[in-house]
Design a protein around this motif. Structure first.
Motif, PDB file in Angstrom:
ATOM      1  N   LYS A  20       0.805  -1.124   0.025  1.00 27.52           N
ATOM      2  CA  LYS A  20       0.155  -0.060   0.027  1.00 27.52           C
ATOM      3  C   LYS A  20       0.941   1.280  -0.136  1.00 27.52           C
ATOM      4  N   GLU A  21       0.506   2.391  -0.816  1.00 28.62           N
ATOM      5  CA  GLU A  21       1.267   3.415  -0.608  1.00 28.62           C
ATOM      6  C   GLU A  21       0.847   4.356   0.501  1.00 28.62           C
ATOM      7  N   VAL A  22      -0.362   4.052   1.106  1.00 28.54           N
ATOM      8  CA  VAL A  22      -0.590   4.701   2.485  1.00 28.54           C
ATOM      9  C   VAL A  22      -1.283   3.588   3.137  1.00 28.54           C
ATOM     10  N   CYS A  23      -0.459   3.384   4.204  1.00 29.61           N
ATOM     11  CA  CYS A  23      -1.015   2.081   5.184  1.00 29.61           C
ATOM     12  C   CYS A  23      -1.260   2.545   6.422  1.00 29.61           C
ATOM     13  N   LYS A  24      -2.399   2.527   6.980  1.00 29.50           N
ATOM     14  CA  LYS A  24      -2.462   2.589   8.579  1.00 29.50           C
ATOM     15  C   LYS A  24      -2.136   1.565   9.581  1.00 29.50           C
ATOM     16  N   GLU A  25      -1.859   0.383   8.972  1.00 31.24           N
ATOM     17  CA  GLU A  25      -1.537  -0.730   9.809  1.00 31.24           C
ATOM     18  C   GLU A  25      -0.005  -0.519  10.197  1.00 31.24           C
ATOM     19  N   CYS A  26       0.719   0.096   9.272  1.00 30.64           N
ATOM     20  CA  CYS A  26       2.132   0.280   9.588  1.00 30.64           C
ATOM     21  C   CYS A  26       2.663   1.732   9.620  1.00 30.64           C
ATOM     22  N   ASP A  27       1.837   2.550   9.638  1.00 30.58           N
ATOM     23  CA  ASP A  27       1.889   4.105   9.754  1.00 30.58           C
ATOM     24  C   ASP A  27       2.601   4.482   8.584  1.00 30.58           C
ATOM     25  N   TYR A  28       2.344   3.880   7.319  1.00 35.79           N
ATOM     26  CA  TYR A  28       3.352   4.502   6.281  1.00 35.79           C
ATOM     27  C   TYR A  28       2.538   5.601   5.137  1.00 35.79           C
ATOM     28  N   THR A  68      -4.987  15.352 -10.222  1.00 32.85           N
ATOM     29  CA  THR A  68      -5.962  16.075 -10.951  1.00 32.85           C
ATOM     30  C   THR A  68      -7.300  16.100 -10.076  1.00 32.85           C
ATOM     31  N   ALA A  69      -7.570  14.582  -9.559  1.00 33.41           N
ATOM     32  CA  ALA A  69      -8.869  14.699  -8.859  1.00 33.41           C
ATOM     33  C   ALA A  69      -8.900  15.260  -7.646  1.00 33.41           C
ATOM     34  N   ALA A  70      -7.617  15.517  -6.700  1.00 36.89           N
ATOM     35  CA  ALA A  70      -7.371  16.074  -5.497  1.00 36.89           C
ATOM     36  C   ALA A  70      -7.552  17.559  -5.717  1.00 36.89           C
ATOM     37  N   TYR A 121       8.763  11.188  -9.516  1.00 39.61           N
ATOM     38  CA  TYR A 121       8.189  11.441 -10.909  1.00 39.61           C
ATOM     39  C   TYR A 121       8.118  12.774 -11.263  1.00 39.61           C
ATOM     40  N   GLY A 122       8.901  13.648 -10.419  1.00 40.76           N
ATOM     41  CA  GLY A 122       8.779  15.240 -10.469  1.00 40.76           C
ATOM     42  C   GLY A 122       7.872  16.194 -10.176  1.00 40.76           C
ATOM     43  N   PHE A 123       6.918  15.487  -9.286  1.00 37.34           N
ATOM     44  CA  PHE A 123       5.948  16.428  -8.718  1.00 37.34           C
ATOM     45  C   PHE A 123       5.926  16.888  -7.310  1.00 37.34           C
ATOM     46  N   ASP A 124       5.308  18.119  -7.158  1.00 37.45           N
ATOM     47  CA  ASP A 124       5.640  18.510  -5.828  1.00 37.45           C
ATOM     48  C   ASP A 124       4.479  17.527  -4.817  1.00 37.45           C
ATOM     49  N   PRO A 125       4.925  17.218  -3.617  1.00 39.52           N
ATOM     50  CA  PRO A 125       3.888  16.454  -2.857  1.00 39.52           C
ATOM     51  C   PRO A 125       2.440  17.423  -2.662  1.00 39.52           C
ATOM     52  N   THR A 126       1.463  16.652  -2.708  1.00 40.29           N
ATOM     53  CA  THR A 126       0.034  17.104  -2.660  1.00 40.29           C
ATOM     54  C   THR A 126      -0.798  16.076  -1.904  1.00 40.29           C
ATOM     55  N   ASP A 127      -1.844  16.507  -1.333  1.00 36.63           N
ATOM     56  CA  ASP A 127      -2.818  15.571  -0.696  1.00 36.63           C
ATOM     57  C   ASP A 127      -3.554  14.798  -1.758  1.00 36.63           C
ATOM     58  N   ARG A 128      -3.293  13.543  -2.180  1.00 28.98           N
ATOM     59  CA  ARG A 128      -3.716  13.086  -3.128  1.00 28.98           C
ATOM     60  C   ARG A 128      -4.207  11.624  -2.403  1.00 28.98           C
ATOM     61  N   ASP A 129      -5.196  10.919  -3.164  1.00 29.80           N
ATOM     62  CA  ASP A 129      -5.494   9.406  -2.921  1.00 29.80           C
ATOM     63  C   ASP A 129      -4.416   8.588  -3.314  1.00 29.80           C
ATOM     64  N   PRO A 130      -3.896   7.612  -2.694  1.00 30.75           N
ATOM     65  CA  PRO A 130      -2.840   6.761  -2.775  1.00 30.75           C
ATOM     66  C   PRO A 130      -2.812   5.693  -4.210  1.00 30.75           C
ATOM     67  N   ILE A 131      -1.932   5.502  -4.673  1.00 36.45           N
ATOM     68  CA  ILE A 131      -1.914   4.873  -5.859  1.00 36.45           C
ATOM     69  C   ILE A 131      -1.941   3.375  -5.367  1.00 36.45           C
TER      70      ILE A 131
END
Length: 96
Positions: A22-30, A88-90, A40-50
């Motif tokens: 998982k890209e975002v995991c509550k189980e291991c707080d990652y 884009t969705a975020a 990939y050259g993007f600035d960080p943003t609050d987006r859904d995980p891949i």
């Protein structure tokens, strides 16, 4: 005897996930979104995980897509495209 460290992340065709795949995991707080965005050259943003598709490991221990049996499958591991869509969705949802 030295203790063997178990990796806390895995790499699947240049994207980083926790050991639960998982890209975002509550189980291991990652949260690997910032690292993957930066790769990939993007600035960080609050987006859904891949999310990776169904994967298996080959005899060398590398992750490969289950559908095509490839470690570099552009169809299944199109991370940049997935991140772009999530960003884009975020943005449309007003998240930054």
């Amino acid at each position: 005897m030295a203790e063997v460290q178990v990796p806390t992340t895995v790499e699947i065709n240049d994207a980083v996930f926790c050991t639960h795949l998982k890209e975002v995991c509550k189980e291991c707080d990652y949260d690997g979104r910032e690292e993957n965005d930066g790769f990939y050259g993007f600035d960080p943003t609050d987006r859904d995980p891949i999310e990776p598709p169904a994967v298996t490991t080959n005899k060398d221990g590398a992750y490969q897509c289950k559908k095509h049996g490839s470690t570099e499958c552009s169809q299944c591991f199109g991370w940049k495209k997935q991140i772009t869509r999530a960003r884009t969705a975020a943005k449309k949802a007003g998240r930054k």
